[in-house]
Design an enzyme around this catalytic site. Structure first.
Site, PDB file in Angstrom:
ATOM      1  N   TRP A  25      -2.463   5.735   7.804  1.00  0.00           N
ATOM      2  CA  TRP A  25      -2.562   7.159   7.521  1.00  0.00           C
ATOM      3  C   TRP A  25      -3.411   7.498   6.304  1.00  0.00           C
ATOM      4  CZ3 TRP A  25      -0.535   8.631  11.822  1.00  0.00           C
ATOM      5  CH2 TRP A  25       0.589   7.993  12.334  1.00  0.00           C
ATOM      6  N   HIS A  30       0.686   9.113   4.497  1.00  0.00           N
ATOM      7  CA  HIS A  30       1.475   8.221   3.639  1.00  0.00           C
ATOM      8  C   HIS A  30       2.564   8.982   2.893  1.00  0.00           C
ATOM      9  CE1 HIS A  30      -0.349   4.286   4.093  1.00  0.00           C
ATOM     10  NE2 HIS A  30      -1.524   4.863   4.170  1.00  0.00           N
ATOM     11  N   ASP A  69      -4.547   2.853  -1.764  1.00  0.00           N
ATOM     12  CA  ASP A  69      -5.905   3.157  -1.301  1.00  0.00           C
ATOM     13  C   ASP A  69      -6.831   3.448  -2.474  1.00  0.00           C
ATOM     14  OD1 ASP A  69      -5.784   2.769   1.438  1.00  0.00           O
ATOM     15  OD2 ASP A  69      -5.067   4.807   1.845  1.00  0.00           O
ATOM     16  N   ARG A  72      -8.076   0.089  -4.140  1.00  0.00           N
ATOM     17  CA  ARG A  72      -8.720  -0.930  -3.302  1.00  0.00           C
ATOM     18  C   ARG A  72     -10.000  -1.450  -3.894  1.00  0.00           C
ATOM     19  NH1 ARG A  72      -7.864   0.271   3.108  1.00  0.00           N
ATOM     20  NH2 ARG A  72      -9.231  -1.486   3.514  1.00  0.00           N
ATOM     21  N   HIS A  82      -4.086  -4.185   3.971  1.00  0.00           N
ATOM     22  CA  HIS A  82      -3.780  -2.895   4.601  1.00  0.00           C
ATOM     23  C   HIS A  82      -3.743  -2.965   6.128  1.00  0.00           C
ATOM     24  CE1 HIS A  82      -4.451  -0.170   0.976  1.00  0.00           C
ATOM     25  NE2 HIS A  82      -4.856  -1.352   0.541  1.00  0.00           N
ATOM     26  N   HIS A 137       3.196   1.919   0.563  1.00  0.00           N
ATOM     27  CA  HIS A 137       1.940   2.138   1.280  1.00  0.00           C
ATOM     28  C   HIS A 137       1.826   1.243   2.526  1.00  0.00           C
ATOM     29  CE1 HIS A 137      -2.243   3.582   1.414  1.00  0.00           C
ATOM     30  NE2 HIS A 137      -2.502   2.402   1.955  1.00  0.00           N
ATOM     31  N   ASP A 141       1.054   1.943   6.449  1.00  0.00           N
ATOM     32  CA  ASP A 141      -0.068   1.378   7.218  1.00  0.00           C
ATOM     33  C   ASP A 141       0.419   0.665   8.478  1.00  0.00           C
ATOM     34  OD1 ASP A 141      -2.134   2.258   5.619  1.00  0.00           O
ATOM     35  OD2 ASP A 141      -2.322   0.398   4.484  1.00  0.00           O
ATOM     36  N   HIS A 147      -4.282   0.196  12.338  1.00  0.00           N
ATOM     37  CA  HIS A 147      -4.258  -0.821  11.286  1.00  0.00           C
ATOM     38  C   HIS A 147      -3.794  -2.167  11.824  1.00  0.00           C
ATOM     39  CE1 HIS A 147      -4.721   1.432   7.306  1.00  0.00           C
ATOM     40  NE2 HIS A 147      -5.090   2.247   8.269  1.00  0.00           N
ATOM     41  N   HIS A 170     -10.671   5.868  13.847  1.00  0.00           N
ATOM     42  CA  HIS A 170      -9.669   5.574  12.828  1.00  0.00           C
ATOM     43  C   HIS A 170      -9.275   6.842  12.067  1.00  0.00           C
ATOM     44  CE1 HIS A 170      -7.595   2.532  10.308  1.00  0.00           C
ATOM     45  NE2 HIS A 170      -7.669   3.501   9.415  1.00  0.00           N
ATOM     46  N   ASP A 174      -5.851   8.558  11.189  1.00  0.00           N
ATOM     47  CA  ASP A 174      -5.424   8.655   9.795  1.00  0.00           C
ATOM     48  C   ASP A 174      -5.118  10.093   9.416  1.00  0.00           C
ATOM     49  OD1 ASP A 174      -5.299   6.089   8.894  1.00  0.00           O
ATOM     50  OD2 ASP A 174      -7.090   6.186   7.634  1.00  0.00           O
TER      51      ASP A 174
END
Ligand SMILES: *[C@@H]1O[C@H](CO)[C@@H](O)[C@H](O)[C@H]1NC(C)=O
Ligand SMILES: *[C@@H]1O[C@H](CO)[C@@H](O)[C@H](O)[C@H]1NC(C)=O
Length: 374
Positions: A25, A30, A69, A72, A82, A137, A141, A147, A170, A174
């Site tokens: 997401w 999230h 995120d 990262r 993730h 998180h 995911d 994912h 994606h 998300d």
């Protein structure tokens, strides 16, 4: 109506739980997962989390839910944590969730990361705040089905259109589907529900009405009878499958101490099981990211990855008609009708709460994995 089947809960034969499903997401997704989890935390769990969470979080999970995120790029090693991709997996024509192994460094994926961070918190290692922020998180995911496949970077490289705008598959999962839901919530959910437990977990965000709707019509409605099964770990069935993961993960210590005590107090709703050694290294009888993810991964073949994208004529069609439009009754409409995104968000929240309650609830309050209002 795969969601409804799920919601009703397929009878448990042996010990396999019915079909969880989820996806990865954006920030809202999230935070919604974290907020649904917050509603189901035991008060003694919240007390413990307050001591771990940074002050800005105000004892709430949502403010840290998208942290992983943001970091990262400073923590490139965390990127592969993730997602996960099975070798040979190629939705929509062929879904294979790890039967032939996994792409990338063994164990360095979202399944291993859920295991690692829960272990980290359970052992009380230094760095609990980081582990908690990652865990919140990664469980999110885990519930975004894209994912769970490595094909075309989980659909990131697959251009499509949504409401005529060019995006990628994606991103549709998300954020676009969630954004569309946020725009179409019935007016009545802009007002508080008569539940202090729900309302006290809301923070005046744009997705509050959506959380109310998911709680009222989902968790307390169509999903109600499936909730207990969402938190079950169906080990014996999985133990027959080969599960090539790292030695590192195999060396992870088995739970004990406090956790055993909680577990014994929970035994009434736990089902009989084989020894932990037979489970995939990421899974045990309490927290089982692989078992939770497998049916959600299958959604990629069933509904999420449009078969049209692999139609031999599709490339030629792009030139004349543009990329495949997904904001259609056939695609987005069906997903909405089946409450698929809402089910994945609810499942992620419920499992996150169950995991944190296992880790942190005081024994005497841990009579159930969830602090329920129903
Ligand atoms: C396990 O989690 C901790 C806490 O967040 C992290 O520092 C560590 O790098 C992780 N290890 C692996 C192998 O992911
Ligand atoms: C809000 O409205 C929808 C239909 O518009 C209805 O199905 C739902 O039950 C209502 N929710 C509450 C809490 O009254």
């Amino acid at each position: 109506m795969r969601l409804n089947n799920n919601a009703m809960g397929v009878a448990l034969v042996g010990a396999i739980a019915s079909l969880p499903r989820v996806a990865a997401w954006g920030v809202a997704g999230h935070e919604i997962v974290a907020t649904i989890a917050q509603i189901h935390l035991h008060p003694s769990t919240v007390e413990q989390l307050c001591a771990i969470l940074p002050p800005y979080a105000n004892c709430h999970l949502a403010p840290v839910a998208a942290w992983a995120d943001k970091v990262r790029f400073h923590m490139p090693w965390s990127g592969p944590l993730h997602y996960v991709g099975g070798v040979g997996d190629h939705p929509s024509d062929h879904c294979d969730f790890g039967d032939d192994g996994w792409q990338g460094t063994p164990g360095h994926n979202v399944l291993g990361a859920v295991r690692n961070t829960t272990m980290w918190l359970e052992k009380g290692y230094e760095g609990a705040e980081e582990a908690l922020k990652f865990l919140v998180h990664f469980i999110g995911d885990l519930h975004q089905p894209l994912h769970l496949t490595g094909r075309d970077r989980g659909g990131n490289s697959v251009k499509v259109r949504f409401d005529r705008r060019i995006t990628n598959l994606h991103s549709v999962w998300d954020s676009r589907l969630i954004a569309k839901s946020l725009r179409t919530i019935p007016q009545n959910y802009t007002y508080p529900l008569p539940s202090r437990q729900i309302e006290s977990a809301l923070r005046g965000t744009i997705y509050d009405p959506y959380v109310r709707q998911i709680m009222y019509e989902g968790v307390l409605g169509r999903f109600r009878d499936a909730i207990d099964e969402w938190t079950v770990c169906p080990l014996p069935e999985l133990s027959t499958r080969p599960y090539p993961l790292t030695e590192k993960l195999e060396q992870l210590p088995v739970r004990g101490g406090f956790f055993d005590a909680v577990r014994s107090s929970l035994s009434s709703w736990m089902r009989p099981r084989k020894p932990v050694e037979e489970a995939p290294p990421t899974d045990d009888e309490i927290i089982c990211p692989h078992a939770w993810a497998a049916p959600m991964h299958q959604l990629n073949c069933d509904i999420i990855w449009p078969a049209e994208l692999d139609d031999p004529n599709y490339q030629a069609q792009i030139a004349t008609q543009g990329y495949l439009e997904l904001d259609t009754p056939k695609y987005a409409g069906r997903i909405k009708d089946e409450w698929l995104v809402e089910e994945l968000l609810a499942m992620g929240g419920i499992r996150l709460a169950a995991t944190l309650n296992y880790l942190f609830a005081r024994e005497e309050t841990a009579v159930s994995p969830l602090y329920k209002l129903y």
